[in-house]
Enzyme design. Sequence first.
Site, short mmCIF file in Angstrom:
data_model
loop_
_atom_site.label_atom_id
_atom_site.label_comp_id
_atom_site.label_asym_id
_atom_site.label_seq_id
_atom_site.Cartn_x
_atom_site.Cartn_y
_atom_site.Cartn_z
CG LEU A 122 -1.98 -1.07 1.32
CD1 LEU A 122 -2.72 -0.97 2.65
CD2 LEU A 122 -2.96 -0.97 0.17
CD GLN A 125 9.57 1.34 0.60
OE1 GLN A 125 9.13 1.04 -0.50
NE2 GLN A 125 10.81 1.06 0.97
CG PHE A 181 7.06 3.33 8.81
CD1 PHE A 181 6.49 2.21 8.24
CD2 PHE A 181 6.57 4.57 8.44
CE1 PHE A 181 5.46 2.30 7.33
CE2 PHE A 181 5.54 4.68 7.53
CZ PHE A 181 4.98 3.55 6.97
N GLY A 182 9.27 1.62 7.14
CA GLY A 182 9.16 0.34 6.47
C GLY A 182 8.04 0.37 5.44
CB ILE A 183 6.74 -2.00 3.23
CG1 ILE A 183 8.11 -1.68 2.61
CG2 ILE A 183 5.69 -2.16 2.14
CD1 ILE A 183 8.63 -2.75 1.67
CE LYS A 240 4.25 2.52 11.19
NZ LYS A 240 3.80 3.63 12.07
CG ASP A 269 5.47 12.70 12.12
OD1 ASP A 269 5.77 13.73 11.48
OD2 ASP A 269 5.77 11.56 11.74
#
EC number: 2.7.11.1
Length: 850
Positions: free
Chosen positions: A532, A534, A537-539, A554, A651
Site C-alpha cells: 500500500l 512505504q 519506518f518500512g512498508i 505496518k 508528527d
Amino acid sequence: MRGLPNFYHSYTFFFFFLLILFPAYSISANTLSASESLTISSNNTIVSPGNVFELGFFKPGLDSRWYLGIWYKAISKRTYVWVANRDTPLSSSIGTLKISDSNLVVLDQSDTPVWSTNLTGGDVRSPLVAELLDNGNFVLRDSKNSAPDGVLWQSFDFPTDTLLPEMKLGWDAKTGFNRFIRSWKSPDDPSSGDFSFKLETEGFPEIFLWNRESRMYRSGPWNGIRFSGVPEMQPFEYMVFNFTTSKEEVTYSFRITKSDVYSRLSISSSGLLQRFTWIETAQNWNQFWYAPKDQCDEYKECGVYGYCDSNTSPVCNCIKGFKPRNPQVWGLRDGSDGCVRKTLLSCGGGDGFVRLKKMKLPDTTTASVDRGIGVKECEQKCLRDCNCTAFANTDIRGSGSGCVTWTGELFDIRNYAKGGQDLYVRLAATDLEDKRNRSAKIIGSSIGVSVLLLLSFIIFFLWKRKQKRSILIETPIVDHQLRSRDLLMNEVVISSRRHISRENNTDDLELPLMEFEEVAMATNNFSNANKLGQGGFGIVYKGKLLDGQEMAVKRLSKTSVQGTDEFKNEVKLIARLQHINLVRLLACCVDAGEKMLIYEYLENLSLDSHLFDKSRNSKLNWQMRFDIINGIARGLLYLHQDSRFRIIHRDLKASNILLDKYMTPKISDFGMARIFGRDETEANTRKVVGTYGYMSPEYAMDGIFSMKSDVFSFGVLLLEIISSKRNKGFYNSDRDLNLLGCVWRNWKEGKGLEIIDPIITDSSSTFRQHEILRCIQIGLLCVQERAEDRPTMSLVILMLGSESTTIPQPKAPGYCLERSLLDTDSSSSKQRDDESWTVNQITVSVLDAR
C-alpha cells in the site's frame, strides 16, 4: 404672537418632510401593520421591545441571494437565529415583506411570492399585525388581541437551525406540528442542510440527531432531571430545562432566568449539536456544551446487548451474561455486531435481573411506559412478560418512580463515570451472580460438603483468573528480538486469543497478538501486489484474514528510524485511544525477529495520495475537504482534551491522515506521540523528531513542544488541503517562499483566494468563497510564529463550525526560506546581529527527520 401660527405651520411641514426623506422610520419599533411593508432597498428592520432581536433582510457572506431573517441586535456579533425563506432566496436586492390576504408574504422584484405563512380559511374580521416579541418570536396576530389565542401564526413553530429560550422542540397536538431544527447547508448558506435534531414521540420520547435518513446520536429519554444520555445536563442558576409529556404536547424547551444572559442551542452545518452562551467581556459566543462528544456517542456503536464505555479499552463491552456475537471481529475492535446471550432465557424458570449502574438507557422508541408504578412492581411486570428483556425507572428523582420496559433487543447503551441511571437487564438463572447462594440452599443437609466444594471452586477460579491476567505471550529470543513483556513494559496485556476477555481490570488492556505466519498468509507473503505504501519506518501491506476481515500491516524494517521505543510508544498509546477520527489498532506481531502493527484497513489510503496527485484530487470538492478539515480537528481535540490522556502527536501531516470508504479522516502514526499530565503545558527534548514543513518553530529550534506544536502542524495541513500544494518543497517562481509565506503574502495583499486549488473553484456546487477565506484565516492563526498566539483546538473547532464566532487577524507565520542543518553534536549556535534566521536554520543535539 402673529408669527406663532407660521412657526407651527413650518414645523409641521418640516416633520412631514423628514418622514418622506427617511422612510425607514415610518414603521413602528416592533410591529408591521397591514398598511406597511419592509423592503431591502429601504433597509427597514423591526426591533423587539427589549432591543434583543431584530428582523430584516440580509445576505450571508459574499452571496448575492437575500433572505428574511431574525438575528441578535443586543450583541456585537451578527448571529442569525431564524430564516423565513431559507430554501427560496431572493435572487436580487429587490424584495418586500408585507401582509397580504391575511398572510405574511415575501415578494420578489416581479411581486411574485417566494415565501408565505400559507394560512387558509378562518373568518378574519379585524386587521392583522405582525410583531417581533421580546423572546425572538415573530407572530402574525389580530391587531386587537395581543393574547396567545390571538396569534394566527408564529415563527417558533417553524425553527431553522436554532432553538431559542421558550421555543419548543417536539409535537403539538393543537397545531399538529412536530418542530425540529435543521442545519444550514454551510456556514454561509441558510438553505436546508443534511443534519436535523428531532424529538421521537414513539415509546419513551427522546431526541435524535439525524444525518439525512441515518441516526447519528441519541439524547436518551427524559428521566425527570435530564436526558439519560446527557449526564452533564445539570440544573443551572440561570437556565431551567423543561420536558412536557401530555395528551396536548410532547416537547422540550429551556428558559433563561436572567435577562442579560443569552443562550441558544443550534446545529452546525457539519452536524455538531452545540449550546452557546454569550460572554460579554470577550464579545464572543462560548461553546457551553456539544454532542456528539466521543466514539461512545455514535449511535449503536457497540451493537445489540453491547455497551460503550470511553474509560475502557476497547470501548465496547458485552453486558454481563452476554458474549460477542462474532469473537474474531470483536477482538479486532469492531463492536457493531454486538453480543448474544450465553444462556437462553427460560420464562418462569428462575430468570432474574442484573443491575447496571450509571447507564444511558437503551433506545426507547419501542419501549413501554407505565408512570403509575415503582421499581418493584416494574420488575414483576417484566418477569410476567416472557418477551421483556429489561426495565428501569422513568423518573430518577427521589427514590425513583415510573416504569419503562423493553421487549426485544437492547442497543445504543453506554456507561458513564458520573451520571446515568440504573438499568436492569434480564438474565437466565445460571448467569446471575447469586446462583451459588441458591445452589447452597438446595443442597440443605449437605451444606458442609457444598461449602467445601464451593470454596475449592472459588480458589481455583481466582487462581485461573490471576493466571489469565498475568499471561503474556513470550516469543523466543532470536538475535535482537525482545520478549513481549519487556517490549510493552507491562502496560499492555498481549493475548494470543482473538476474543478479548472482559474479566481483566479496566486499567489493563488486552491486545491480540498475531503470529508471523498468520500475517504472512494474510498478506500473500508480503507480496508487492499487496503493498500500500512505504516510509522511513518500512512498508505497509494490505492483508485479508481467512474470515474476510481486511487489515493494513505496518511492517517495520530492520533499518527503520522508528525503533523499538517508537514501536512500544505506538502500541501503548493508540491501543488505548478510541475516536472516529483516529485509526484503530487491531493487533500487533512480535515474532521471528519482526515488529508489525495491524490496523483497520482504510479503502482510500492516505490524504496525501489524493491531495497531491492531480489525477486523483479532482474528486476532492470543497465540501469533502471541509469535512476532512473538521474531522482532523476533532481527532486532535480528542487527543489534547477529551481522551483519558493528554497526548501530543508531534508528527501530524498529510501522509499520516488516512481516509475510509466514506472519506472520513483518521489520524495515524503515534510512534512519536507523547503523553502529558493534565497540569503539563509543554516539554523539552534534545531529540527533535518530526517532518520538515510541519514542525513548529519552537520545536524545530529549541526542542520545545506542546499542544500548540500540533496546532501549528494542523494549520500547515489545513492550508495544504485548501491549496493542494505541499509546504515542504513548494516553489514560487516570483518569490522564493514556501507555502506559508505565499499564503501570508497573498492574505496581506487581499488575494487570499489565489492560493485555492482550481479544482475547488471548478466544482461550483460546493464552492463557498466566504467559508474558504475563513479557513485560510484560521490556518494562518494556527501557524503564527509565537506558540502563545495560536488558538487551541477547541477554539479552532468553534471557529470552523460557527459563522458567528469572531476570528482575529493573524500575525506573521513561522516559515522558512531554506534549510540549514548544522553540526548535530552542537547544542547551541551563534548568529550575527544582522542575520535573519528562519525556522529551518536550526541547531539541535539530535535530529531525526522522517
